[in-house]
Write a protein that holds these residues in place. Structure first.
Motif: not given
Lengths: 425, 425
Positions: B233, B235-240
């Motif tokens: 989740y 990796f797919k959703n966090e644009t750090q």
């Protein structure tokens, strides 16, 4: 643009209209609808236009034919906000795309779109005059028993459904790229998520009696600042789902039989709790308004009970529908377990409480106020409303990991009322 | 493309080359460099080319002039992977852009780029023949005392520096849009984050003695599956931050004085811990290889101690440099507090442990193996290595919130070794 065409021995002047963007005035909006032959029939030729926008971002015109009485809305985005700040117009395209998407998912809950013009950056859409703006309806203490069910349906069908668990991560990544809404997110990040926490920033000051609390407690509260910063991090970095982005009661038109949701120009990929939190926060404004204005009246008690039930209904109904939707629609094998969807639900519910708190704070001490509170005439009543809401906002942010059940919201509300009343005696 | 031009009474044939993409072979790469007059001088005309790529994604040619001995690398991305899967070529543009960006930040740590061709989707770059691929150097049990410091410097300067805390959220959103790398992320999401956890999926099976453990324990472990799903989740959703995206020892060229990092074609915005976790996991492969092959030798003991020190050094040095970098460079007033940067550091360290575990698992039971383990000849030794690594991987994923100090890694490693040895006796 004027094209001169020579035909045999004659020169023809051909006017090519609307090939480059300009901000229209009332007369020009009428000309535009006529030139494009939009909405009105040839018989409907007694058009009058009136600018009715009350936000800072766009120009909104109602155009009515005085003969038939039929009317339409033209919403135009200019290169400048109404306060003369330069702004990109991409939000207008995003608004149109999102309205179209929402119309597919919830046709009864968005205005009908008649025309979109990418050059003029304007949308021609249904006039919702059969409905009332929900903020004003709530200020009149009207209740809408269907509201919690309907808004949850909208959130599940148009927001939750865009998560990569349902559309697949490849499609989702392309959608994130398409719906990158830089200027709109910048506004949210500054006005909602930053400025209220900057010392002595508050641009449109609150009642004087609350200033010491604001400066010496609220904006000095390290725990609050840290938790608000974490929620800002999530908004900036988590592309959970495609949000409406500005889902407050002023973006909802309602009557006793239904509702229509407008203004998705802040749409972007961010945490779902941001939208749900906005809905809940704006219900609380109406509640606290009624509470300070007329706490003893039967009508107020009934209305406030309805608000509390509605907030609880939103949490309960969202919980139920989210889990069911997830169970029935998830495409990824790893995400099919009950533990996974419970984990995700709890993330969303924590965010909901946190962003509800941020929305409350920014409407009390930020630049964009709400009429519910701003229009309270009595200084003492207004000060009490502000204090209750700031205490509630703080509580929801700082304790958000504990606020997952419906009744936690009403408990937090009761606690803030009691605390503020005691402090301000 | 052939253009026929009529000039007076003559017809001229003009050949316009490289106006549309085709996959080059060895001779065509030489022709390309000559036609474009790249790298080699007119005197250097005895060119030979050799395809040296060993990955699945691209074609890599070394072109050498037999006279001067000077050489250059041409890396071309085709419309198909080498296993004939259709794939977008955008990753090639992203690779070039990222190499250019990294060269600005860490000029000594990336190959020099001589030319980029968007039509042919090829990059002409420095031949790193003065360096050795780090995976093979580690398999020879070579140690590199500067490695932990250098890799942390690279991570801070080229990855951490891209967070919105430093570049601002508006610029960051535009960068996320630019670096959306749909096909590359799809590969990561399938091969690293999904397939190893799908029952009976493992495509390139492990030693038979480990199959019951894999099928009956590992892939049935609900806690492991849930925690792996949470990391997916993220990796797919966090644009750090803007990651390298494939930072394993095979992407690093090294000698006793320095190192060069290549292959950023998987670059995308995702959690920083994904990159750091990859570095650490791939150090562990070399460690366990040495441990099962030759546990008693002095050289192996020295080498393994260096690996453990290096992993600890990475965590310690990252912790120190991250906090300092944050303190000195953060632009957002709300994020300046010590509590905030400690919170963010802990998020990244948790992710680091978790993604290290995911990388370990996918290299043991997934389709893309590592030579460190695959080349172990003795079946018992290989089986032991696999079991240790799967146990280590599980431990790092499931206990990642507790794995924040450097020594936690060596403790987890020792525990996995002891447990696997006991089980396999």
């Amino acid at each position: 643009m004027i094209l001169i065409i020579e035909l045999f021995d004659r020169k023809l002047e051909v006017k090519i209209m609307y090939t480059s963007h300009f901000k229209m005035n009332e007369q020009e909006v009428i000309d535009y609808l006529k030139a494009k032959q939009l909405f009105f029939t040839a018989q409907e030729n007694k058009l009058i236009a009136k600018e009715i926008g009350d936000g800072n971002m766009n120009y909104v015109y109602r155009v009515t034919d005085q003969g038939s009485g039929r009317s339409v809305i033209v919403k135009q985005a200019d290169k400048y906000t109404r306060s003369s700040r330069k702004i990109g117009q991409k939000r207008n395209k995003i608004e149109f795309e999102l309205l179209r998407f929402e119309a597919e998912k919830c046709p009864d809950m968005v205005p009908q779109i008649f025309h979109y013009d990418e050059i003029m950056t304007c949308i021609v859409m249904e006039d919702l005059k059969a409905y009332q703006n929900m903020r004003f309806a709530l200020m009149e203490e009207k209740s809408f028993p269907f509201f919690s069910q309907k808004i949850v349906e909208f959130i599940i069908k148009t927001i939750v459904s865009t998560m990569d668990s349902f559309v697949g991560p490849m499609f989702k990544r392309k959608q994130v790229q398409k719906y990158t809404n830089v200027d709109a997110c910048d506004i949210t990040e500054r006005l909602v998520l930053t400025n209220p926490y900057r010392e002595k920033y508050a641009q449109a000051p609150i009642e004087e009696v609350n200033l010491p609390y604001l400066y010496n407690h609220f904006q000095m509260d390290q725990q609050l600042l840290l938790e608000a910063a974490k929620l800002k991090y999530k908004f900036k970095n988590e592309t959970q789902a495609l949000l409406h982005g500005d889902l407050h009661s002023g973006s909802i038109f309602i009557n006793q039989t239904g509702m229509k949701i407008i203004d998705p120009e802040f749409a972007c990929y961010a945490p779902i709790g941001y939208d749900i939190g906005n809905v809940i926060a704006n219900l609380f404004f109406a509640h606290i308004r009624s509470y300070v204005l007329n706490p003893g009246s039967e009508q107020s008690k009934y209305f406030r009970q309805w608000i509390e039930n509605t907030v609880m209904g939103i949490i309960t109904d969202f919980t139920k529908k989210f889990l069911l939707y997830f169970q029935e629609n998830v495409t990824d094998a790893m995400e099919k377990s009950q533990d996974y969807r419970q984990w995700l639900l709890h993330l969303i519910l924590e965010d909901t409480a946190g962003y509800a708190g941020l929305e409350i704070n920014r409407r009390i001490i930020g630049i964009a106020k709400v009429k519910d509170i701003e229009s309270i005439q009595d200084k003492n009543q207004k000060a009490l409303a502000e204090r209750i809401l700031l205490m509630l906002g703080r509580n929801l942010i700082v304790n958000r990991t504990q606020i997952k059940a419906a009744e936690n919201y009403t408990a937090a509300l009761a606690e803030a009322c009691a605390l503020a009343e005691r402090e301000m005696k």
